[in-house]
Design a protein around this motif. Sequence first.
Motif, mmCIF file in Angstrom:
data_model
loop_
_atom_site.group_PDB
_atom_site.id
_atom_site.type_symbol
_atom_site.label_atom_id
_atom_site.label_comp_id
_atom_site.label_asym_id
_atom_site.label_seq_id
_atom_site.Cartn_x
_atom_site.Cartn_y
_atom_site.Cartn_z
ATOM 1 N N PRO A 129 0.832 -1.116 0.062
ATOM 2 C CA PRO A 129 0.087 0.184 0.120
ATOM 3 C C PRO A 129 0.841 1.412 0.056
ATOM 4 N N LEU A 130 2.268 1.332 0.505
ATOM 5 C CA LEU A 130 2.638 2.322 0.654
ATOM 6 C C LEU A 130 3.513 2.580 -0.758
ATOM 7 N N LEU A 131 4.087 1.683 -1.157
ATOM 8 C CA LEU A 131 4.461 1.734 -2.567
ATOM 9 C C LEU A 131 3.322 2.257 -3.620
ATOM 10 N N ASP A 132 2.286 1.961 -3.563
ATOM 11 C CA ASP A 132 1.057 2.291 -4.338
ATOM 12 C C ASP A 132 0.652 3.826 -3.998
ATOM 13 N N ALA A 133 0.657 4.175 -2.672
ATOM 14 C CA ALA A 133 0.513 5.695 -2.346
ATOM 15 C C ALA A 133 1.565 6.483 -2.647
ATOM 16 N N LEU A 134 2.987 6.031 -2.699
ATOM 17 C CA LEU A 134 3.892 7.050 -2.925
ATOM 18 C C LEU A 134 4.086 7.210 -4.388
ATOM 19 N N ARG A 135 4.035 6.219 -5.375
ATOM 20 C CA ARG A 135 4.448 6.181 -6.643
ATOM 21 C C ARG A 135 4.210 7.554 -7.331
ATOM 22 N N PRO A 136 2.770 7.908 -7.309
ATOM 23 C CA PRO A 136 2.327 8.928 -8.103
ATOM 24 C C PRO A 136 3.222 10.172 -7.455
ATOM 25 N N HIS A 137 3.479 10.357 -6.535
ATOM 26 C CA HIS A 137 4.040 11.631 -5.658
ATOM 27 C C HIS A 137 5.779 11.538 -5.828
ATOM 28 N N LEU A 138 6.256 10.866 -6.051
ATOM 29 C CA LEU A 138 7.770 10.489 -6.318
ATOM 30 C C LEU A 138 8.144 10.799 -7.595
ATOM 31 N N PRO A 139 9.352 11.391 -7.731
ATOM 32 C CA PRO A 139 9.911 11.457 -9.205
ATOM 33 C C PRO A 139 10.505 10.391 -9.591
ATOM 34 N N ALA A 140 10.150 10.069 -10.997
ATOM 35 C CA ALA A 140 10.665 8.723 -11.602
ATOM 36 C C ALA A 140 12.126 8.530 -11.415
ATOM 37 N N SER A 141 12.995 9.561 -11.223
ATOM 38 C CA SER A 141 14.281 9.151 -11.451
ATOM 39 C C SER A 141 14.882 10.349 -10.238
ATOM 40 N N GLY A 142 16.077 10.248 -9.903
ATOM 41 C CA GLY A 142 17.022 10.970 -8.800
ATOM 42 C C GLY A 142 17.291 10.489 -7.628
ATOM 43 N N LEU A 143 17.606 11.058 -6.505
ATOM 44 C CA LEU A 143 17.941 10.674 -5.301
ATOM 45 C C LEU A 143 16.938 10.770 -4.140
ATOM 46 N N LEU A 144 16.606 9.718 -3.503
ATOM 47 C CA LEU A 144 15.651 9.619 -2.454
ATOM 48 C C LEU A 144 16.336 9.438 -1.182
#
Length: 201
Positions: free
Chosen positions: A17-32
């Motif tokens: 559920p966390l992955l699903d919630a975060l995916r639309p809000h995170l950049p596709a690339s870069g440093l997290l």
Amino acid sequence: MIDEKRHAPATLRNRQPLLDALRPHLPASGLLLEIASGSGEHAIFLAENLPGLIWQPSDRDGEALSSIRAWMADAALPNIRPPLALDAGDPAGWPDLAPDAILCINMIHIAPWPATLGLFAGAGRLLRPGAPLCLYGPYKRNGQHTADSNAAFDADLRARNPEWGVRDLEAVAEVAARHGFDAPVVIDMPANNLTVVFRRS
Ligand SMILES: C[S@@+](CC[C@H](N)C(=O)[O-])C[C@H]1O[C@@H](n2cnc3c(N)ncnc32)[C@H](O)[C@@H]1O
């Protein structure tokens, strides 16, 4: 040989559920930059499923850092960096990074309030405008618990350490605003948790 891998059972329940919630809000690339990575299990799962991101785990606790390294050795993913010793409550001591996103799962209720203040001070300094700071965990809304189970969890936390406790989302948003973040996007999650996404103004 001692196995330094720690296992936090909740990670198996909340990671998808966390992955699903975060995916639309995170950049596709870069440093997290992940703050308070704990066992490292989220870092492994999320980095594997978000391969465009370079994952930088961290924690204040030495045993957590050993656990993260042990999970990393097993997973052998190309996009996770060795974990950093980082105290959210000491933002002046944070390494000089330029992350494209910051993530902090299940820390702010299990740390004294200054850790939250430091988290926003540090994130406000490191993130460029538009970049997200994502939080996950239980929150009160307008001073009220949203479920009996959260109230019981809060009482248990405070009994373990009077400086811990489920935070009021509005109080957290006020701190965020002071450090240059917009009002958050709030996503309801299973088991009365929230994913909360702040963006740097
Ligand atoms: C409940 S665990 C959550 C770990 C992981 N994020 C998860 O959800 O499984 C809380 C973590 O916060 C870390 N922590 C507590 N205070 C901290 C601080 N001031 N700075 C960085 N990490 C901290 C602890 O060492 C611990 O690993």
